[in-house]
Write a protein that holds these residues in place. Structure first.
Motif, PDB file in Angstrom:
ATOM      1  N   TRP A  77       0.838  -1.197   0.000  1.00 37.88           N
ATOM      2  CA  TRP A  77       0.000   0.000   0.000  1.00 37.88           C
ATOM      3  C   TRP A  77       0.878   1.253   0.000  1.00 37.88           C
ATOM      4  N   PRO A  78       1.725   1.430  -0.991  1.00 35.75           N
ATOM      5  CA  PRO A  78       2.683   2.544  -0.951  1.00 35.75           C
ATOM      6  C   PRO A  78       2.043   3.929  -1.020  1.00 35.75           C
ATOM      7  N   ASP A  79       0.863   4.043  -1.591  1.00 35.06           N
ATOM      8  CA  ASP A  79       0.226   5.355  -1.741  1.00 35.06           C
ATOM      9  C   ASP A  79      -0.945   5.565  -0.788  1.00 35.06           C
ATOM     10  N   LEU A  80      -1.109   4.684   0.179  1.00 39.21           N
ATOM     11  CA  LEU A  80      -2.230   4.780   1.114  1.00 39.21           C
ATOM     12  C   LEU A  80      -2.010   5.940   2.079  1.00 39.21           C
ATOM     13  N   PRO A  81      -2.900   6.949   2.049  1.00 36.45           N
ATOM     14  CA  PRO A  81      -2.735   8.057   3.000  1.00 36.45           C
ATOM     15  C   PRO A  81      -3.136   7.618   4.408  1.00 36.45           C
ATOM     16  N   ILE A  82      -2.215   7.818   5.340  1.00 36.12           N
ATOM     17  CA  ILE A  82      -2.450   7.463   6.742  1.00 36.12           C
ATOM     18  C   ILE A  82      -2.258   8.710   7.581  1.00 36.12           C
TER      19      ILE A  82
END
Length: 124
Positions: A77-82
């Motif tokens: 999930w490299p682009d998952l905003p957390i």
């Protein structure tokens, strides 16, 4: 297009408050799923795609920093905003969360307006 959200916090009350705040924003959210710790959150991430994660740092079993570390390690999930939502005030801990991939930070207690403001910056 709606964004599915994963809320990760050991406090059921905070999870419910965040759900209510999310529903009051002008952002189109789809499913809002809850997890009580990082380990449970990883299971949820494996079973459903999410467009946003809101996570506490201080939780039992797997805390927010361990959760971020495991997300990095898996590389799925490299682009998952957390965004971290926490009572943690240590600048070192906040910096570590950012180094591990967190895109934002909101301190508890928070206001609905503060959450909306941060989310509008995060989700465009």
């Amino acid at each position: 297009m709606s964004v599915d959200v994963l809320i990760v916090d050991d406090s059921a009350a905070i999870r419910k408050i965040l759900q209510r705040v999310l529903r009051q924003t002008e952002i189109a959210f789809g499913d809002i799923v809850e997890a009580s710790n990082g380990a449970e959150a990883l299971e949820k991430l494996e079973s459903q795609p999410f467009g946003l994660v809101l996570s506490d740092i201080n939780m039992p079993q797997m805390d927010g920093l361990e959760f971020l570390k495991e997300i990095q390690r898996r590389g799925k999930w490299p682009d998952l905003p957390i965004m971290m939502i926490t009572t943690e005030v240590s600048q070192d801990v906040v910096e570590e969360a950012v180094q591990r991939g967190a895109k934002g930070y909101v301190g508890k207690p928070f206001t609905a307006e503060h959450i909306r403001e941060k989310l509008s910056e995060l989700i465009r």
